[in-house]
Design a protein around this motif. Structure first.
Motif, PDB file in Angstrom:
ATOM      1  N   LYS A 123      12.320  20.522  -4.354  1.00  0.00           N
ATOM      2  CA  LYS A 123      12.758  19.477  -3.410  1.00  0.00           C
ATOM      3  C   LYS A 123      11.517  18.655  -3.089  1.00  0.00           C
ATOM      4  CE  LYS A 123      16.169  22.601  -1.447  1.00  0.00           C
ATOM      5  NZ  LYS A 123      16.387  23.515  -0.321  1.00  0.00           N
ATOM      6  N   LEU A 124      11.334  17.623  -3.889  1.00  0.00           N
ATOM      7  CA  LEU A 124      10.055  16.929  -3.905  1.00  0.00           C
ATOM      8  C   LEU A 124      10.307  15.423  -3.977  1.00  0.00           C
ATOM      9  CD1 LEU A 124       7.018  17.619  -4.269  1.00  0.00           C
ATOM     10  CD2 LEU A 124       7.431  17.876  -6.708  1.00  0.00           C
ATOM     11  N   ALA A 125       9.506  14.645  -3.231  1.00  0.00           N
ATOM     12  CA  ALA A 125       9.621  13.173  -3.325  1.00  0.00           C
ATOM     13  C   ALA A 125       8.243  12.544  -3.195  1.00  0.00           C
ATOM     14  CB  ALA A 125      10.539  12.638  -2.227  1.00  0.00           C
ATOM     15  N   ALA A 126       8.113  11.339  -3.729  1.00  0.00           N
ATOM     16  CA  ALA A 126       6.876  10.570  -3.587  1.00  0.00           C
ATOM     17  C   ALA A 126       7.053   9.616  -2.406  1.00  0.00           C
ATOM     18  CB  ALA A 126       6.626   9.785  -4.865  1.00  0.00           C
ATOM     19  N   VAL A 127       5.951   9.345  -1.704  1.00  0.00           N
ATOM     20  CA  VAL A 127       6.005   8.369  -0.604  1.00  0.00           C
ATOM     21  C   VAL A 127       4.985   7.267  -0.869  1.00  0.00           C
ATOM     22  CG1 VAL A 127       5.782   7.985   1.885  1.00  0.00           C
ATOM     23  CG2 VAL A 127       6.665  10.165   1.052  1.00  0.00           C
ATOM     24  N   HIS A 128       5.476   6.026  -0.916  1.00  0.00           N
ATOM     25  CA  HIS A 128       4.590   4.871  -1.117  1.00  0.00           C
ATOM     26  C   HIS A 128       4.176   4.339   0.245  1.00  0.00           C
ATOM     27  CE1 HIS A 128       4.292   0.400  -2.481  1.00  0.00           C
ATOM     28  NE2 HIS A 128       3.116   0.964  -2.506  1.00  0.00           N
ATOM     29  N   ARG A 129       2.873   4.453   0.577  1.00  0.00           N
ATOM     30  CA  ARG A 129       2.378   3.979   1.880  1.00  0.00           C
ATOM     31  C   ARG A 129       1.301   2.923   1.705  1.00  0.00           C
ATOM     32  NH1 ARG A 129      -2.914   4.258   2.647  1.00  0.00           N
ATOM     33  NH2 ARG A 129      -2.938   5.244   4.717  1.00  0.00           N
ATOM     34  N   GLY A 130       1.212   2.379   0.477  1.00  0.00           N
ATOM     35  CA  GLY A 130       0.245   1.315   0.237  1.00  0.00           C
ATOM     36  C   GLY A 130      -1.136   1.868  -0.090  1.00  0.00           C
ATOM     37  N   PHE A 131      -1.997   0.960  -0.592  1.00  0.00           N
ATOM     38  CA  PHE A 131      -3.312   1.359  -1.095  1.00  0.00           C
ATOM     39  C   PHE A 131      -4.410   0.627  -0.336  1.00  0.00           C
ATOM     40  CE2 PHE A 131      -0.115   2.080  -4.249  1.00  0.00           C
ATOM     41  CZ  PHE A 131      -0.437   3.323  -4.770  1.00  0.00           C
ATOM     42  N   TYR A 132      -5.545   1.261  -0.255  1.00  0.00           N
ATOM     43  CA  TYR A 132      -6.656   0.711   0.533  1.00  0.00           C
ATOM     44  C   TYR A 132      -7.039  -0.689   0.042  1.00  0.00           C
ATOM     45  CZ  TYR A 132     -11.110   0.279   2.861  1.00  0.00           C
ATOM     46  OH  TYR A 132     -12.127  -0.186   3.639  1.00  0.00           O
ATOM     47  N   PRO A 133      -7.083  -1.671   0.943  1.00  0.00           N
ATOM     48  CA  PRO A 133      -7.405  -3.033   0.498  1.00  0.00           C
ATOM     49  C   PRO A 133      -8.921  -3.264   0.479  1.00  0.00           C
ATOM     50  CG  PRO A 133      -6.703  -3.055   2.792  1.00  0.00           C
ATOM     51  CD  PRO A 133      -6.781  -1.613   2.379  1.00  0.00           C
ATOM     52  N   PHE A 134      -9.414  -3.783  -0.619  1.00  0.00           N
ATOM     53  CA  PHE A 134     -10.854  -4.037  -0.688  1.00  0.00           C
ATOM     54  C   PHE A 134     -11.187  -5.432  -0.167  1.00  0.00           C
ATOM     55  CE2 PHE A 134     -10.263  -0.478  -3.521  1.00  0.00           C
ATOM     56  CZ  PHE A 134     -11.266   0.355  -3.068  1.00  0.00           C
ATOM     57  N   GLU A 135     -10.200  -6.288  -0.050  1.00  0.00           N
ATOM     58  CA  GLU A 135     -10.402  -7.632   0.469  1.00  0.00           C
ATOM     59  C   GLU A 135      -9.640  -7.712   1.796  1.00  0.00           C
ATOM     60  OE1 GLU A 135     -10.636 -10.524  -2.363  1.00  0.00           O
ATOM     61  OE2 GLU A 135     -11.807  -8.912  -3.261  1.00  0.00           O
ATOM     62  N   PRO A 136     -10.085  -8.589   2.713  1.00  0.00           N
ATOM     63  CA  PRO A 136      -9.326  -8.717   3.972  1.00  0.00           C
ATOM     64  C   PRO A 136      -7.899  -9.192   3.694  1.00  0.00           C
ATOM     65  CG  PRO A 136     -11.304 -10.116   3.960  1.00  0.00           C
ATOM     66  CD  PRO A 136     -11.205  -9.500   2.614  1.00  0.00           C
ATOM     67  N   THR A 137      -6.927  -8.603   4.353  1.00  0.00           N
ATOM     68  CA  THR A 137      -5.530  -8.993   4.140  1.00  0.00           C
ATOM     69  C   THR A 137      -4.773  -8.815   5.456  1.00  0.00           C
ATOM     70  OG1 THR A 137      -3.861  -7.307   3.672  1.00  0.00           O
ATOM     71  CG2 THR A 137      -5.768  -7.229   2.327  1.00  0.00           C
ATOM     72  N   ASN A 138      -3.591  -9.423   5.538  1.00  0.00           N
ATOM     73  CA  ASN A 138      -2.797  -9.273   6.759  1.00  0.00           C
ATOM     74  C   ASN A 138      -2.265  -7.862   6.890  1.00  0.00           C
ATOM     75  OD1 ASN A 138      -3.077 -11.902   7.452  1.00  0.00           O
ATOM     76  ND2 ASN A 138      -1.201 -12.561   6.416  1.00  0.00           N
ATOM     77  N   LEU A 139      -2.010  -7.241   5.752  1.00  0.00           N
ATOM     78  CA  LEU A 139      -1.427  -5.900   5.768  1.00  0.00           C
ATOM     79  C   LEU A 139      -2.542  -4.858   5.829  1.00  0.00           C
ATOM     80  CD1 LEU A 139       1.249  -6.370   2.975  1.00  0.00           C
ATOM     81  CD2 LEU A 139       1.596  -6.447   5.440  1.00  0.00           C
ATOM     82  N   ARG A 140      -2.223  -3.711   6.406  1.00  0.00           N
ATOM     83  CA  ARG A 140      -3.238  -2.654   6.519  1.00  0.00           C
ATOM     84  C   ARG A 140      -3.517  -2.021   5.152  1.00  0.00           C
ATOM     85  NH1 ARG A 140      -2.435   2.722  10.278  1.00  0.00           N
ATOM     86  NH2 ARG A 140      -4.354   3.781   9.673  1.00  0.00           N
ATOM     87  N   ASN A 141      -2.470  -1.812   4.394  1.00  0.00           N
ATOM     88  CA  ASN A 141      -2.605  -1.268   3.041  1.00  0.00           C
ATOM     89  C   ASN A 141      -1.740  -2.086   2.090  1.00  0.00           C
ATOM     90  OD1 ASN A 141      -4.322   1.239   3.326  1.00  0.00           O
ATOM     91  ND2 ASN A 141      -2.802   1.578   4.928  1.00  0.00           N
ATOM     92  N   ILE A 142      -2.226  -2.243   0.870  1.00  0.00           N
ATOM     93  CA  ILE A 142      -1.531  -3.130  -0.066  1.00  0.00           C
ATOM     94  C   ILE A 142      -0.414  -2.384  -0.793  1.00  0.00           C
ATOM     95  CG2 ILE A 142      -1.865  -4.577  -2.141  1.00  0.00           C
ATOM     96  CD1 ILE A 142      -3.238  -5.544   0.426  1.00  0.00           C
ATOM     97  N   PRO A 143       0.813  -2.880  -0.690  1.00  0.00           N
ATOM     98  CA  PRO A 143       1.871  -2.222  -1.466  1.00  0.00           C
ATOM     99  C   PRO A 143       1.700  -2.571  -2.937  1.00  0.00           C
ATOM    100  CG  PRO A 143       2.737  -4.145  -0.324  1.00  0.00           C
ATOM    101  CD  PRO A 143       1.295  -4.042   0.081  1.00  0.00           C
ATOM    102  N   LYS A 144       1.893  -1.594  -3.775  1.00  0.00           N
ATOM    103  CA  LYS A 144       1.825  -1.864  -5.228  1.00  0.00           C
ATOM    104  C   LYS A 144       3.184  -1.464  -5.782  1.00  0.00           C
ATOM    105  CE  LYS A 144      -2.775  -2.599  -5.928  1.00  0.00           C
ATOM    106  NZ  LYS A 144      -3.257  -3.805  -6.576  1.00  0.00           N
ATOM    107  N   TRP A 145       4.146  -2.361  -5.642  1.00  0.00           N
ATOM    108  CA  TRP A 145       5.518  -2.056  -6.051  1.00  0.00           C
ATOM    109  C   TRP A 145       5.558  -1.751  -7.536  1.00  0.00           C
ATOM    110  CZ3 TRP A 145       7.956  -1.269  -1.726  1.00  0.00           C
ATOM    111  CH2 TRP A 145       7.624  -2.022  -0.595  1.00  0.00           C
TER     112      TRP A 145
END
Ligand code: PEP
Ligand code: MN
Length: 362
Positions: free
Chosen positions: A163-185
């Protein structure tokens, strides 16, 4: 044999029927008995919320930040499970956490981003999970490294967890962005292409970092037919001891869930085609903007030369020639010439504005 062949679908996780998307909600951290009980009570009134999440041991960047209340929170969460008939999800960072959670019937254990970035810690947790029937969620690592993410999922799977699932919570942004973490759909599309039976959940709260972006990200996850959402919600977000900007009140969460357009799983192929086309359009728009910027920079150079040679800003002959040659090209491309003419006029007006502004400054 197919990798992860024995995985169960979310519908098979619980004894009772489960409808998708699976909604997991609760505070970033357990802070006090009152805070967690009051939040759970409100969330239990939202029909879609079946699982209450809460951080008990918080891996913080700065040692002076709130690091969670620790073991006592597990007692409070067990009480919530009984009282409000909610399943409970907790982040585990060590074999000790796994043992304590399982001994108190915590339903779902998740591995956070920082843990997943360290295969040694993942292996220790996987070993502690051996022989249990736990439900385990694996968040993505800090860096957009799909192999490291799959490796962590594989370590848990190899210890017998189905009973296992992956959770996408975004990735650390190396450039300033509006979002805290960058989604990589696109990374998660890759993950699902490789492992079609691996459920995937989106955590829009940690992608957003601010409540204002959460619904947009949650909707995007639904457009891509994700199986669930994990959303942070706090009875009084302003007073939260961690992640206060990104936590929704239970009533804000209710509104978000009401407005969410849920994906019809049959359309997943179409959705992915849609996403690919949108990505192409995004890229073309960026190139158009770069080209327009470049064109206007040349206009500035031209303006300096015109001034040196005492030429007027607007030269009608040149403008007629531009219109004539561009419309000829538009016809060849089978494009609407009225549209192209209007576009050229608006670009030309801006060029004149830039030149006049430059002239008055020089
Ligand atoms: C959390 O869910 O509270 C958390 C710490 O998340 P992440 O591991 O994604 O940073
Ligand atoms: Mn958090």
């Amino acid at each position: 044999m197919k990798k992860f062949a024995n995985l169960k679908s979310i519908e098979q996780w619980f004894n009772e029927p489960t409808s998708l998307p699976l909604i997991i909600a609760g505070p970033c951290s357990v802070e006090s008995y009152e805070q967690v009980i009051q939040t759970a009570e409100k969330l239990s009134n939202i029909p879609q919320v079946k699982i209450f999440r809460a951080g008990v041991w918080k891996p913080r960047t700065n040692p002076n930040d709130f690091e969670g209340v620790g073991n006592i929170a597990i007692e409070w969460l067990s009480e919530i499970k009984q009282k409000f008939n909610l399943s409970i999800a907790v982040e585990v960072l060590s074999p000790k956490h796994v043992e304590l959670c399982l001994s108190k019937n915590i339903d779902i254990l998740w591995l956070g981003t920082r843990t997943v970035s360290n295969p040694f810690s993942v292996q220790q947790i996987a070993d502690a999970l051996k022989g249990t029937d736990a439900i385990v969620l694996v968040k993505n690592p800090l860096n957009p490294d799909l192999k490291l993410w799959i490796g962590a999922i594989e370590r848990i799977y190899k210890s017998g967890i189905t009973k296992l699932a992956a959770v996408h919570r975004g990735f650390y942004p190396f450039e300033p962005t509006n979002l805290r973490n960058i989604p990589k759909w696109e990374i998660t599309i890759d993950l699902r292409t490789q492992f079609s039976n691996l459920p995937i959940i989106c955590d829009p709260s940690h992608i957003a970092g601010h409540t204002r972006y959460i619904s947009m990200i949650a909707q995007k996850a639904m457009d891509l037919c994700y199986d669930g959402l994990m959303i942070e919600s706090h009875i009084n977000p302003k007073e939260a001891l961690s992640d206060s900007k990104q936590q929704l009140t239970p009533s804000e969460l209710l509104l978000l869930l009401k407005r969410l357009i849920i994906c019809n799983n049959k359309n997943i192929g179409e959705q992915i085609e849609l996403l690919k086309l949108r990505e192409k359009i995004d890229s073309i728009d960026m190139q158009l903007l770069e080209l327009l910027h470049y064109r206007m920079e040349i206009v500035k150079e031209l303006s300096t030369l015109k001034k040196q040679h005492q030429l007027p800003i607007l030269q009608l002959e040149r403008w007629r020639e531009i219109i004539h040659s561009r419309l000829k090209k538009a016809k060849e491309l089978n494009m609407n010439t009225d549209f192209i003419k209007a576009l050229l006029e608006i670009i030309h007006l801006e060029a004149i504005r830039i030149q006049s502004e430059k002239e008055s400054k020089d």
